[in-house]
Scaffold this motif. Sequence first.
Motif, PDB file in Angstrom:
ATOM      1  N   ALA A 169       0.821  -1.183  -0.118  1.00  0.00           N
ATOM      2  CA  ALA A 169      -0.028   0.104   0.108  1.00  0.00           C
ATOM      3  C   ALA A 169       0.950   1.290   0.108  1.00  0.00           C
ATOM      4  N   PHE A 170       0.646   2.097  -0.793  1.00  0.00           N
ATOM      5  CA  PHE A 170       1.157   3.352  -0.784  1.00  0.00           C
ATOM      6  C   PHE A 170       0.853   4.334   0.270  1.00  0.00           C
ATOM      7  N   THR A 171       1.385   4.420   1.191  1.00  0.00           N
ATOM      8  CA  THR A 171       1.084   5.402   2.358  1.00  0.00           C
ATOM      9  C   THR A 171       2.389   6.262   2.848  1.00  0.00           C
ATOM     10  N   PRO A 172       2.741   7.273   2.000  1.00  0.00           N
ATOM     11  CA  PRO A 172       3.712   8.174   2.400  1.00  0.00           C
ATOM     12  C   PRO A 172       3.719   8.520   3.722  1.00  0.00           C
ATOM     13  N   ARG A 173       4.813   8.762   4.416  1.00  0.00           N
ATOM     14  CA  ARG A 173       4.887   9.076   5.648  1.00  0.00           C
ATOM     15  C   ARG A 173       5.584  10.391   5.720  1.00  0.00           C
TER      16      ARG A 173
ATOM     17  N   GLY B 106       3.963  17.994   6.591  1.00  0.00           N
ATOM     18  CA  GLY B 106       3.435  17.425   5.520  1.00  0.00           C
ATOM     19  C   GLY B 106       4.159  16.873   4.241  1.00  0.00           C
ATOM     20  N   LEU B 107       5.591  16.895   4.321  1.00  0.00           N
ATOM     21  CA  LEU B 107       6.138  16.536   3.203  1.00  0.00           C
ATOM     22  C   LEU B 107       7.013  15.422   3.245  1.00  0.00           C
ATOM     23  N   VAL B 108       7.273  14.887   2.187  1.00  0.00           N
ATOM     24  CA  VAL B 108       8.322  14.019   2.094  1.00  0.00           C
ATOM     25  C   VAL B 108       9.513  14.545   1.023  1.00  0.00           C
ATOM     26  N   THR B 109      10.653  13.875   1.163  1.00  0.00           N
ATOM     27  CA  THR B 109      11.817  14.109   0.281  1.00  0.00           C
ATOM     28  C   THR B 109      11.573  13.617  -1.151  1.00  0.00           C
TER      29      THR B 109
ATOM     30  N   VAL C 187       9.248   4.265  -3.977  1.00  0.00           N
ATOM     31  CA  VAL C 187       9.203   4.635  -2.605  1.00  0.00           C
ATOM     32  C   VAL C 187      10.256   3.971  -1.690  1.00  0.00           C
ATOM     33  N   ASP C 188      10.697   4.501  -0.644  1.00  0.00           N
ATOM     34  CA  ASP C 188      11.696   3.903   0.005  1.00  0.00           C
ATOM     35  C   ASP C 188      11.176   2.990   1.384  1.00  0.00           C
ATOM     36  N   CYS C 189      11.881   2.048   2.055  1.00  0.00           N
ATOM     37  CA  CYS C 189      11.551   1.353   2.909  1.00  0.00           C
ATOM     38  C   CYS C 189      10.467   1.899   3.993  1.00  0.00           C
TER      39      CYS C 189
ATOM     40  N   ASP D 243       9.364   7.479   3.510  1.00  0.00           N
ATOM     41  CA  ASP D 243       9.387   8.910   3.766  1.00  0.00           C
ATOM     42  C   ASP D 243      10.330   9.572   2.755  1.00  0.00           C
ATOM     43  N   ALA D 244      10.775   9.175   1.601  1.00  0.00           N
ATOM     44  CA  ALA D 244      11.224   9.395   0.365  1.00  0.00           C
ATOM     45  C   ALA D 244      10.908   8.850  -0.928  1.00  0.00           C
ATOM     46  N   LEU D 245      10.898   9.531  -1.720  1.00  0.00           N
ATOM     47  CA  LEU D 245      10.295   8.982  -3.053  1.00  0.00           C
ATOM     48  C   LEU D 245      11.628   9.310  -4.173  1.00  0.00           C
ATOM     49  N   TRP D 246      11.665   8.318  -5.301  1.00  0.00           N
ATOM     50  CA  TRP D 246      12.452   8.775  -6.276  1.00  0.00           C
ATOM     51  C   TRP D 246      11.817   8.802  -7.546  1.00  0.00           C
TER      52      TRP D 246
END
Lengths: 119, 119
Positions: free
Chosen positions: B10-14, B19-22, B80-82, B85-88
């Motif tokens: 599931a894509f659940t950005p932390r 309210g941001l991710v890198t 997305v990383d493990c 909290d970070a996107l590529w």
Amino acid sequence: MTDALDTSLAFTPRFDAAGLVTAVVTDPAGALLMVAHMNEAAIATTRATGKATFWSRSRNRLWKKGETSGNVLHVREMRVDCDQDALWLIVDPAGPACHTGATSCFYRRVTDQGLERIA
Amino acid sequence: MTDALDTSLAFTPRFDAAGLVTAVVTDPAGALLMVAHMNEAAIATTRATGKATFWSRSRNRLWKKGETSGNVLHVREMRVDCDQDALWLIVDPAGPACHTGATSCFYRRVTDQGLERIA
């Protein structure tokens, strides 16, 4: 607009309110391995030892990558971005960079149906 | 230690407190172009349009990369990383990614004598 930071040849990292800059880690071939954070001490330690050392926000201490797993990251080169708030570490990894055992922390692709594991 | 986020499909950005991710942006060959931040709306807009859209912390608004310069970033793939909290973003850039006109924002190497311009 460019400003002095963009053209300066002085290394003056622009730390955020928590004293951190973002550190992006790739291998020499350009595979993105991980993203972490560095404070001034982490940068100094990394430059002095040649082994990537970060600031662990969860443990609130310096964290030499691989200190327990042995999977250290040997730093070939460090670059800084235009506004000096992000670093790029080009490294030779001694083993998997991710704590899950994956080569890279970025082992899932975002698709319309959710995440897809690709490594 | 691995936890549910590491294995979830599931894509659940932390998002952080702001309210941001890198977001780490490379070209398909692995050259690091830039680092920016995304909030939920930036992610949604990027996925819907296929063009990288970030959250500008300095302007406090959504920022479609290239909206003025025309140097948009066409997104091939998002990972997305493990700990999510970070996107590529792997992109095809329409032009220089850096506001200085450089191909990449990372045009300076950190050396013992300061910074060295390499591109």
